[in-house]
Scaffold this active site. Structure first.
Site, PDB file in Angstrom:
ATOM      1  CG  ASP A 185     -14.402  16.139  16.717  1.00 42.73           C
ATOM      2  OD1 ASP A 185     -13.940  15.148  16.128  1.00 42.73           O
ATOM      3  OD2 ASP A 185     -13.971  17.293  16.561  1.00 42.73           O
TER       4      ASP A 185
ATOM      5  CD  GLN B 155     -10.217   4.861  10.883  1.00 43.79           C
ATOM      6  OE1 GLN B 155      -9.384   5.138  10.047  1.00 43.79           O
ATOM      7  NE2 GLN B 155     -11.021   3.812  10.738  1.00 43.79           N
TER       8      GLN B 155
ATOM      9  N   GLY C 189      -5.214   6.879  17.202  1.00 44.62           N
ATOM     10  CA  GLY C 189      -4.744   8.085  16.545  1.00 44.62           C
ATOM     11  C   GLY C 189      -3.253   8.159  16.302  1.00 44.62           C
ATOM     12  CB  ALA C 190      -0.326   7.531  18.442  1.00 48.46           C
TER      13      ALA C 190
ATOM     14  NE  ARG D 125      -4.823  -0.991   7.488  1.00 51.08           N
ATOM     15  CZ  ARG D 125      -4.067  -0.074   8.057  1.00 51.08           C
ATOM     16  NH1 ARG D 125      -4.491   0.586   9.135  1.00 51.08           N
ATOM     17  NH2 ARG D 125      -2.873   0.201   7.572  1.00 51.08           N
TER      18      ARG D 125
ATOM     19  CE  LYS E  61      -2.294   1.334   3.706  1.00 48.67           C
ATOM     20  NZ  LYS E  61      -3.297   1.314   4.775  1.00 48.67           N
TER      21      LYS E  61
ATOM     22  CE  LYS F   3      -0.202  12.172  13.651  1.00 49.00           C
ATOM     23  NZ  LYS F   3      -1.150  11.597  12.684  1.00 49.00           N
TER      24      LYS F   3
END
Length: 326
Positions: free
Chosen positions: A160, A139, A215-216, A111, A67, A221
């Protein structure tokens, strides 16, 4: 021989969440048994455009592929393009022939959501009454959809920083918008933000809860406070990626967390190599995204497309032409 070209529309017509969860669970089990080959993810920084490319090759059984995916955080504002875009090339490992070229953007989102749901299936203690979704971008929708495959029903708690985004997500999934500390107090918590500052406090987390830290995925991150990590059994997807770019990468670099504190990999639990965590344990899944997830789902999509005669077959290498046949 021809290569199958699958557009985003083709992939959307094939890739159900059931398909994604099954493919990702299969990939984790194979990885846990040592049956997959996955070199480390390669990063190509594009600092002058606030982004990067990532090359992710893997082999799983009779499939191999790679990918090519980007993360350009300013794309939506600057160009009206998605932050993440990807192309997947699927090959036959026996002869290297390119079986398919397909949109990898939806594949990546699905995925990743499926990985969180598989982690919840094996690391969460009971079917959840509530799931908190912190970060309500694209996501969050696949995380929700994948969890609906694994668990029959649950209350969806949305948070959020962009309240309108949280409201849209809550309306779409039949949930409700809540403050950050309430979303963090759910039975299962899914964080999916680009944060570089920890925001999830240990005091908000319910004892015995499970956290999917999604997220990381790059150095620097992080989403969880150090106290949250220290109070939990931390499972990773891959040691090389997690230590370099996962939720634990900053605490490791700072010397406040050690590799010895990792409870194991999710693949080892799925494969039965490690037992499931204790009933009373609070758990964290540190997800960085594995190339074996991509190749497993890409193969499932390819097989389904062939069975349904979807997509366009092209003579990519010119093997069917007179010149190519010589």
């Amino acid at each position: 021989m021809k290569t199958l070209l699958l557009t985003r529309s083709d992939v959307e017509g094939i890739a159900t969440m059931d398909l994604a969860v099954t493919a990702v669970e299969t990939a984790f089990a194979a990885f846990g048994r040592g049956e997959a080959t996955m070199p480390p993810k390669v990063y190509l920084p594009i600092e002058d455009h606030d982004g990067d490319f990532r090359a992710m090759p893997a082999r799983l059984g009779e499939s191999a592929g790679i990918k090519w995916v980007n993360v350009h955080a300013r794309n939506p504002a600057r160009y009206g393009l998605p932050t993440v875009m990807a192309v997947y090339v699927l090959n036959d490992p026996a002869n290297a022939f390119p079986l398919a070229i397909m949109d990898g953007t939806l594949l990546t989102a699905m995925r990743t959501g499926a990985a969180g749901a598989v982690a919840s299936k094996y690391l969460a203690q009971v079917p959840p009454k509530s799931i908190g979704f912190i970060g309500c971008g694209a996501q969050a929708y696949t995380l929700y959809g994948a969890h609906r495959v694994v668990f029959e029903k649950f209350d969806s708690l949305a948070y959020d920083r962009d309240v309108a985004k949280a409201q849209r997500f809550a309306e779409a999934v039949g949930g409700r918008v809540v403050p950050l500390h309430e979303a963090a107090n759910a039975d299962i918590v899914c964080t999916a933000t680009p944060s570089r500052s920890p925001f999830l406090e240990a005091s908000w987390v319910r004892p015995g809860a499970h956290i999917n830290a999604m997220g990381a995925d790059a150095p620097g991150k992080r989403e969880l406070s150090l106290e949250t990590l220290k109070a939990a059994a931390v499972y990773i997807d891959d040691i090389h990626q997690a230590t370099a770019s996962g939720e634990i990468n900053v605490p490791l670099a700072e010397g406040t967390f050690s590799v010895d504190e990792i409870a194991g990999t999710l693949g080892e639990v799925v494969a039965g190599v490690l037992p499931r965590p204790a009933l009373e344990a609070t758990t964290v899944f540190d997800s960085t995204g594995l190339a074996i997830q991509d190749v497993s789902l890409a193969r499932s999509i390819y097989d389904a497309a062939k069975a349904r005669s979807l997509g366009q077959e092209i003579d990519l290498l010119g093997l069917d032409s007179p010149a190519g046949s010589r």
